[in-house]
Motif scaffolding. Structure first.
Motif, PDB file in Angstrom:
ATOM      1  N   GLU A 236       6.784  33.272  57.043  1.00  0.00           N
ATOM      2  CA  GLU A 236       7.737  34.258  57.164  1.00  0.00           C
ATOM      3  C   GLU A 236       8.953  33.923  56.524  1.00  0.00           C
ATOM      4  O   GLU A 236       9.474  34.772  55.742  1.00  0.00           O
ATOM      5  N   ASN A 237       9.447  32.770  56.610  1.00  0.00           N
ATOM      6  CA  ASN A 237      10.593  32.437  55.954  1.00  0.00           C
ATOM      7  C   ASN A 237      10.535  32.102  54.642  1.00  0.00           C
ATOM      8  O   ASN A 237      11.663  32.306  53.747  1.00  0.00           O
ATOM      9  N   ILE A 238       9.411  31.599  53.977  1.00  0.00           N
ATOM     10  CA  ILE A 238       9.201  31.427  52.534  1.00  0.00           C
ATOM     11  C   ILE A 238       9.353  32.692  51.609  1.00  0.00           C
ATOM     12  O   ILE A 238       9.937  32.682  50.710  1.00  0.00           O
ATOM     13  N   VAL A 239       8.810  33.841  52.627  1.00  0.00           N
ATOM     14  CA  VAL A 239       9.084  34.988  51.661  1.00  0.00           C
ATOM     15  C   VAL A 239      10.631  35.110  51.325  1.00  0.00           C
ATOM     16  O   VAL A 239      10.821  35.718  50.254  1.00  0.00           O
ATOM     17  N   GLU A 240      11.629  35.021  52.137  1.00  0.00           N
ATOM     18  CA  GLU A 240      12.971  35.044  51.854  1.00  0.00           C
ATOM     19  C   GLU A 240      13.454  34.418  50.519  1.00  0.00           C
ATOM     20  O   GLU A 240      14.071  34.869  49.695  1.00  0.00           O
TER      21      GLU A 240
END
Length: 80
Positions: free
Chosen positions: A16-20
């Motif tokens: 989820e965080n790597i998308v940012e």
């Protein structure tokens, strides 16, 4: 929580965080950090597959640390 459940949860949070991070315009050094975080994420999956949960957990923890440093630099994590 069982260790494999924790690792699985941490993998999902990383995803989820790597998308940012992938949406940002990173300089070369920051891109190198993001790439390293992704390699530790992949290492986590490998070590989970061979049932080395201790190493898997260490890898995902390191991946999160690298990712969080980038998220802080780009004001994606706010200090409450």
């Amino acid at each position: 929580m069982e260790s494999i459940e924790r690792i699985t949860k941490d993998l999902r949070i990383f995803e989820e965080n790597i998308v940012e991070i992938d949406e940002l315009d990173l300089d070369d050094a920051q891109q190198q950090v993001a790439d390293m975080a992704k390699r530790y994420y992949e290492d986590t999956k490998y070590y989970s597959k061979i049932n080395d949960e201790l190493t898997a957990f260490a890898c995902i923890a390191y991946a999160h640390g690298l990712l969080d440093s980038l998220r802080i630099m780009h004001d994606l994590i706010k200090d409450d």
